[in-house]
Scaffold this active site. Structure first.
Site, short mmCIF file in Angstrom:
data_model
loop_
_atom_site.label_atom_id
_atom_site.label_comp_id
_atom_site.label_asym_id
_atom_site.label_seq_id
_atom_site.Cartn_x
_atom_site.Cartn_y
_atom_site.Cartn_z
N LYS A 98 -5.74 -2.61 -2.33
CA LYS A 98 -5.29 -1.94 -1.19
C LYS A 98 -6.10 -1.48 -0.20
O LYS A 98 -6.02 -1.63 1.03
CB LYS A 98 -4.52 -0.53 -1.92
CG LYS A 98 -3.39 -0.89 -2.70
CD LYS A 98 -2.83 0.27 -3.34
CE LYS A 98 -1.58 -0.13 -4.16
NZ LYS A 98 -1.31 0.86 -5.41
N ASP A 127 -6.64 -2.29 -8.53
CA ASP A 127 -5.39 -2.02 -7.80
C ASP A 127 -5.71 -1.43 -6.37
O ASP A 127 -5.38 -1.77 -5.24
CB ASP A 127 -4.28 -1.51 -8.58
CG ASP A 127 -3.21 -1.20 -7.36
OD1 ASP A 127 -2.27 -1.81 -7.32
OD2 ASP A 127 -2.91 0.17 -7.05
N VAL A 179 0.80 -1.17 0.04
CA VAL A 179 0.08 0.05 0.24
C VAL A 179 0.84 1.17 0.08
O VAL A 179 1.70 1.49 1.03
CB VAL A 179 -0.99 0.05 1.15
CG1 VAL A 179 -1.69 1.36 1.12
CG2 VAL A 179 -1.77 -1.29 1.10
N1 HSE Z 1 0.26 0.03 -10.33
C1 HSE Z 1 0.41 0.81 -8.91
C2 HSE Z 1 -0.06 2.19 -8.62
C3 HSE Z 1 1.70 0.44 -8.18
O1 HSE Z 1 0.00 2.70 -9.90
O2 HSE Z 1 -0.27 2.57 -7.66
C4 HSE Z 1 2.12 0.64 -6.71
O3 HSE Z 1 1.05 -0.14 -5.96
#
Ligand code: HSE
Length: 345
Positions: free
Chosen positions: A223, A219, A151
């Protein structure tokens, strides 16, 4: 004692970590008494190399730059065999994130734990899909599952909650959790097209191997799931987090927000509402006077709502080669510190 490290995956983050370890070798020893050797690297593209006494990293780097392959100290082990058979104390799991079934990272983690090796990872798959199983397995084998980099890259979020904020009850965590989308929204506001901004985010090493994970919000959803399970201590499955990304935000939407004194941000949040966990990721138009409106580029920010301190916000890098490499270094140093006799730590 010298820490023996194996790297599983040698892409952006692995190479960032190798660069930091090389550049800071003397400083890390002088300040923290930390010394290391990289004994193995296994990568889908470059192959596997192993030397129980430590690889010559200058040679490794020059080989992949000139031939695109590892050659000296080459082994025919795959990643799982490397984890099992190499003499590392710590496995840095730096393969690609897969949020569907967590593989191959989940197998890498379970193999490491069963082989009594610590895992340090920025891979969101195992932490988002199977945090409690991974943590129990690591505990059972008396090793560590270190995930600070999952994170906000190296910006301390999980460590902040478990360390300096220990004793506070955290009732909500909310913020900008994806660097790629914040970078794209920032660039679009300056007139760049969505496609060019995404391409730049890929070139700068912010985006996932498959950037759909970033732009569709998956993504950030991973998180949020990690924050719910690890920080709030409430079991939460990834499919329980409502999720919408930024793909439907047009240049016209950005202009219209500007005209209203606002800007679009992809906001991830997790909070307790009437004793129940509510978790979501979606684009929000925030007023320019809102603290999150000033967070631009690949920078991220997260606010913890606590009972004893009120709101506590941390702002910092959310993605990037060195920034995420640093998260791995930080966990490696934490393991080193734990292995020191108490009077030296
Ligand atoms: N692809 C993710 C982002 C990488 O752009 O935040 C970091 O977790």
């Amino acid at each position: 004692m010298e820490q023996k490290i194996a790297l599983i995956g040698f892409g952006t983050v692995g190479q960032g970590l190798a660069e930091i370890l090389k550049n800071k070798k003397a400083e890390l020893f002088e300040i923290y008494g930390y010394s290391y050797t990289i004994v193995a690297i296994s990568d889908m593209k470059f192959g596997t190399v192993f030397d129980p006494d430590g690889l010559d990293m200058e040679k490794v780097m020059s080989e992949i730059q000139s031939t695109g392959q590892f050659s000296s100290n080459r082994m025919d082990w795959d990643a799982v065999e490397t984890i099992r058979f190499c003499n590392a104390d710590v496995i840095c799991e730096l393969a690609f994130t897969n949020l569907k079934d967590g593989e191959p990272a989940l197998t890498h983690c379970t193999t490491a734990f069963q082989s009594r090796k610590h895992i340090v990872t920025s891979n969101k798959g195992p932490a988002a899909l199977a945090y409690h199983q991974m943590k129990s397995l690591a505990d059972k084998h008396n090793v560590l599952f270190m995930i600070e980099g999952t994170v906000m890259s190296g910006t301390p979020v999980l460590n902040l909650a478990s360390g300096p904020l220990a004793g506070c009850q955290i009732s909500a965590v909310k913020g900008i959790l994806n660097g790629t989308t914040n970078y794209i929204l920032t660039q679009m506001e300056s007139g760049m097209s969505y496609e060019s901004a995404l391409q730049q985010a890929q070139e700068l090493g912010y985006a996932e191997a498959d950037p759909t994970g970033d732009v569709e919000g998956y993504d950030a959803r991973a998180k949020v799931t990690i924050l719910a399970n690890v920080v709030m201590g409430v079991p939460c499955r990834i499919d329980e987090v409502d999720c919408k990304g930024i793909t439907q935000i047009t240049a016209k939407d950005i202009e219209s927000a500007k005209a209203q004194g606002a800007r679009w941000k992809l906001i991830g949040s997790v909070e307790m509402v009437d004793g129940k966990l509510s978790a979501s990721v979606h684009p929000e138009m925030v007023s320019l006077t809102h603290p999150l409106a000033g967070i631009m580029g690949a920078v991220n920010a997260v606010t913890f709502t606590t009972d004893l301190l009120g709101d506590v916000t941390i702002v910092g890098a959310g993605a990037g080669k060195i920034e995420t490499g640093f998260s791995i270094l930080n966990d490696l140093l934490a393991i080193h510190k734990l292995s020191l006799p108490e009077d030296l730590s």
